[in-house]
Design a protein around this motif. Structure first.
Motif, PDB file in Angstrom:
ATOM      1  N   VAL A  58      -8.505  10.799   6.484  1.00  0.00           N
ATOM      2  CA  VAL A  58      -9.936  10.594   6.698  1.00  0.00           C
ATOM      3  C   VAL A  58     -10.664  10.316   5.376  1.00  0.00           C
ATOM      4  CG1 VAL A  58     -10.567  13.051   6.585  1.00  0.00           C
ATOM      5  CG2 VAL A  58     -11.932  11.472   7.981  1.00  0.00           C
ATOM      6  N   HIS A  59     -10.135  10.807   4.271  1.00  0.00           N
ATOM      7  CA  HIS A  59     -10.789  10.623   2.981  1.00  0.00           C
ATOM      8  C   HIS A  59     -10.473   9.284   2.330  1.00  0.00           C
ATOM      9  CE1 HIS A  59     -12.037  14.756   3.251  1.00  0.00           C
ATOM     10  NE2 HIS A  59     -10.794  15.111   3.478  1.00  0.00           N
ATOM     11  N   THR A  60      -9.317   8.714   2.635  1.00  0.00           N
ATOM     12  CA  THR A  60      -8.922   7.446   2.006  1.00  0.00           C
ATOM     13  C   THR A  60      -9.006   6.254   2.941  1.00  0.00           C
ATOM     14  OG1 THR A  60      -6.589   7.875   2.541  1.00  0.00           O
ATOM     15  CG2 THR A  60      -7.374   8.596   0.365  1.00  0.00           C
ATOM     16  N   ALA A  61      -9.156   6.495   4.235  1.00  0.00           N
ATOM     17  CA  ALA A  61      -9.124   5.405   5.229  1.00  0.00           C
ATOM     18  C   ALA A  61     -10.234   4.390   5.011  1.00  0.00           C
ATOM     19  CB  ALA A  61      -9.190   5.976   6.644  1.00  0.00           C
ATOM     20  N   ARG A  65      -5.495   5.063  12.883  1.00  0.00           N
ATOM     21  CA  ARG A  65      -6.392   4.017  13.403  1.00  0.00           C
ATOM     22  C   ARG A  65      -6.606   2.908  12.378  1.00  0.00           C
ATOM     23  NH1 ARG A  65      -9.033   8.581  15.424  1.00  0.00           N
ATOM     24  NH2 ARG A  65     -10.579   8.459  13.760  1.00  0.00           N
ATOM     25  N   THR A  66      -6.659   3.264  11.122  1.00  0.00           N
ATOM     26  CA  THR A  66      -6.826   2.253  10.075  1.00  0.00           C
ATOM     27  C   THR A  66      -5.628   1.310  10.044  1.00  0.00           C
ATOM     28  OG1 THR A  66      -8.232   3.687   8.753  1.00  0.00           O
ATOM     29  CG2 THR A  66      -7.112   1.900   7.591  1.00  0.00           C
ATOM     30  N   LEU A  67      -4.424   1.851  10.094  1.00  0.00           N
ATOM     31  CA  LEU A  67      -3.229   0.992  10.112  1.00  0.00           C
ATOM     32  C   LEU A  67      -3.177   0.136  11.364  1.00  0.00           C
ATOM     33  CD1 LEU A  67      -0.194   2.962   8.648  1.00  0.00           C
ATOM     34  CD2 LEU A  67      -1.476   1.073   7.664  1.00  0.00           C
ATOM     35  N   GLU A  68      -3.575   0.690  12.490  1.00  0.00           N
ATOM     36  CA  GLU A  68      -3.600  -0.091  13.734  1.00  0.00           C
ATOM     37  C   GLU A  68      -4.579  -1.250  13.628  1.00  0.00           C
ATOM     38  OE1 GLU A  68      -4.536   2.873  16.647  1.00  0.00           O
ATOM     39  OE2 GLU A  68      -2.465   3.557  16.808  1.00  0.00           O
ATOM     40  N   VAL A 128       0.906   8.643   6.783  1.00  0.00           N
ATOM     41  CA  VAL A 128      -0.261   8.774   7.653  1.00  0.00           C
ATOM     42  C   VAL A 128      -0.467  10.260   7.940  1.00  0.00           C
ATOM     43  CG1 VAL A 128      -1.283   8.158   9.862  1.00  0.00           C
ATOM     44  CG2 VAL A 128       0.141   6.502   8.645  1.00  0.00           C
ATOM     45  N   VAL A 129      -1.615  10.775   7.493  1.00  0.00           N
ATOM     46  CA  VAL A 129      -1.880  12.207   7.575  1.00  0.00           C
ATOM     47  C   VAL A 129      -2.592  12.596   8.870  1.00  0.00           C
ATOM     48  CG1 VAL A 129      -3.070  14.133   6.442  1.00  0.00           C
ATOM     49  CG2 VAL A 129      -1.935  12.379   5.059  1.00  0.00           C
ATOM     50  N   VAL A 157       0.855  -1.176   0.000  1.00  0.00           N
ATOM     51  CA  VAL A 157       0.000   0.000   0.000  1.00  0.00           C
ATOM     52  C   VAL A 157       0.893   1.229   0.000  1.00  0.00           C
ATOM     53  CG1 VAL A 157      -1.817   1.215   1.261  1.00  0.00           C
ATOM     54  CG2 VAL A 157      -1.686  -1.274   1.386  1.00  0.00           C
ATOM     55  N   ARG A 158       0.547   2.222  -0.823  1.00  0.00           N
ATOM     56  CA  ARG A 158       1.328   3.459  -0.818  1.00  0.00           C
ATOM     57  C   ARG A 158       0.413   4.646  -1.073  1.00  0.00           C
ATOM     58  NH1 ARG A 158       3.451   1.579  -6.182  1.00  0.00           N
ATOM     59  NH2 ARG A 158       2.201   2.767  -7.632  1.00  0.00           N
ATOM     60  N   GLY A 159       0.820   5.782  -0.552  1.00  0.00           N
ATOM     61  CA  GLY A 159       0.053   7.010  -0.735  1.00  0.00           C
ATOM     62  C   GLY A 159      -0.300   7.637   0.595  1.00  0.00           C
TER      63      GLY A 159
END
Length: 81
Positions: free
Chosen positions: A24-27, A61-64, A54-55, A18-20
């Motif tokens: 909140v918009h892509t999570a 939280r998504t990565l966690e 991570v912005v 995953v890259r980029g």
């Protein structure tokens, strides 16, 4: 957000790279895509998130959550430095 899947070889685990920017918009889109992939990839899956920026808290939280899921089912996550 880009997602690349390497199905691996018999002796190596599959890798989802995953890259980029993760915010909140892509999570939610990433969560949905990974939920399907993680459910069908089987054990010993690696999620390579080293190229993720991570912005905000939603991205963190998504990565966690992905890391918890992988840990539960025998996979691993490579996190950004």
């Amino acid at each position: 957000m880009d997602v690349t899947i390497d199905l691996g070889q018999p002796a190596q685990p599959s890798v989802i790279a995953v890259r980029g920017d993760l915010d909140v918009h892509t999570a939610s889109a990433l969560r949905e895509a990974l939920q399907c992939l993680l459910g069908s990839a089987g054990e010993e899956l690696t999620v390579d998130a080293t190229a993720v920026h991570v912005v905000d808290d939603a991205g963190r939280r998504t990565l966690e959550a992905v890391e918890r899921h992988c840990r539960e089912f025998g996979g691993q996550v490579r996190l950004p430095a």
